[in-house]
Design a protein around this motif. Structure first.
Motif, PDB file in Angstrom:
ATOM      1  N   GLU A  49       0.829  -1.202   0.000  1.00  0.00           N
ATOM      2  CA  GLU A  49       0.000   0.000   0.000  1.00  0.00           C
ATOM      3  C   GLU A  49       0.868   1.260   0.000  1.00  0.00           C
ATOM      4  N   PRO A  50       1.040   1.892  -1.166  1.00  0.00           N
ATOM      5  CA  PRO A  50       1.682   3.207  -1.184  1.00  0.00           C
ATOM      6  C   PRO A  50       0.744   4.256  -0.579  1.00  0.00           C
ATOM      7  N   VAL A  51       1.265   5.045   0.362  1.00  0.00           N
ATOM      8  CA  VAL A  51       0.483   6.081   1.040  1.00  0.00           C
ATOM      9  C   VAL A  51       1.211   7.405   0.876  1.00  0.00           C
ATOM     10  N   ALA A  84      -0.985   7.059  -8.534  1.00  0.00           N
ATOM     11  CA  ALA A  84      -1.354   6.244  -9.694  1.00  0.00           C
ATOM     12  C   ALA A  84      -0.111   5.770 -10.443  1.00  0.00           C
ATOM     13  N   LEU A  85       0.863   6.656 -10.627  1.00  0.00           N
ATOM     14  CA  LEU A  85       2.093   6.300 -11.322  1.00  0.00           C
ATOM     15  C   LEU A  85       2.907   5.282 -10.517  1.00  0.00           C
ATOM     16  N   THR A  86       2.961   5.473  -9.207  1.00  0.00           N
ATOM     17  CA  THR A  86       3.671   4.523  -8.340  1.00  0.00           C
ATOM     18  C   THR A  86       3.052   3.145  -8.452  1.00  0.00           C
ATOM     19  N   ARG A  87       1.724   3.088  -8.393  1.00  0.00           N
ATOM     20  CA  ARG A  87       1.025   1.800  -8.501  1.00  0.00           C
ATOM     21  C   ARG A  87       1.301   1.139  -9.852  1.00  0.00           C
ATOM     22  N   GLU A  88       1.229   1.941 -10.914  1.00  0.00           N
ATOM     23  CA  GLU A  88       1.458   1.419 -12.267  1.00  0.00           C
ATOM     24  C   GLU A  88       2.872   0.840 -12.407  1.00  0.00           C
TER      25      GLU A  88
END
Length: 195
Positions: A34-36, A64-68
């Motif tokens: 989980e990026p926060v 969004a970019l981190t998740r991608e």
């Protein structure tokens, strides 16, 4: 605690490296990631007012970019993002409280470290009240957890580590930190199972 690793991206290269490391660790532990990102209003002016739209959009785009990027490199990982508002130290300390591991780039000590120390004090407070004669040496350290535990446990009469109760077709298993401590500690080790 959930079986989750939380990471705090801020758009820097070091934070990107921390997110990549957290993703590898999550894969090893079969954990969610989980990026926060905390939008800290205080740093943008003296009034507690909503952030300007461009800054808010930047934060959403960062998550969004981190998740991608994480999913591109680790396609089987469960990645969910969370944006929070308010002081970064409080928001990130709160996010860390219910995670198995919280990852930040090494260049972060300052307010976030103070927030983590404060959270640790709060977690220990009921136990200090229940056992007032017990001496407690609480520390927040940076580094690999198993190495830090082994270093702190040098000369200890007993090392106590926890392990999550996981239901698996393969049977009971311990995590990598508990495994490393059990095999490398020079002191006796007690493993306490918990949900």
């Amino acid at each position: 605690m959930a079986n989750r690793i939380t990471v705090g991206p801020d758009g820097s290269g070091a934070a990107g490296a921390a997110a990549a490391w957290a993703a590898c660790e999550a894969e090893l532990r079969s954990a969610d990631l989980e990026p926060v990102h905390a939008e800290d209003w205080a740093q943008y002016g003296p009034f507690a007012a909503p952030l300007p739209e461009p800054r808010h959009q930047w934060a959403e785009d960062l998550l969004a970019l981190t998740r991608e990027r994480l999913l591109r490199a680790h396609s089987t990982l469960a990645v969910s993002t969370r944006g929070t508002q308010g002081a970064a130290d409080t928001a990130l300390a709160s996010a860390a409280a219910d995670a198995d591991m919280f990852v930040l780039d090494p260049g972060v000590q300052g307010e976030i470290a103070d927030g983590l120390r404060s959270t640790l004090r709060e977690l220990l407070s009921p136990w200090k009240e229940k056992y007032p004669s017990l001496a407690v040496d609480a520390r927040t350290v940076i580094g690999q957890p198993a190495v830090q535990i082994l270093d702190a446990a040098a000369g200890a009469a007993l090392v106590v580590v926890g392990r999550h109760i996981r239901r698996s077709a393969l049977g009971t298993r311990i995590g990598p930190i508990t495994h490393a401590v059990m095999h490398h500690s020079r002191s006796p080790v007690a493993v306490v199972a918990h949900d």
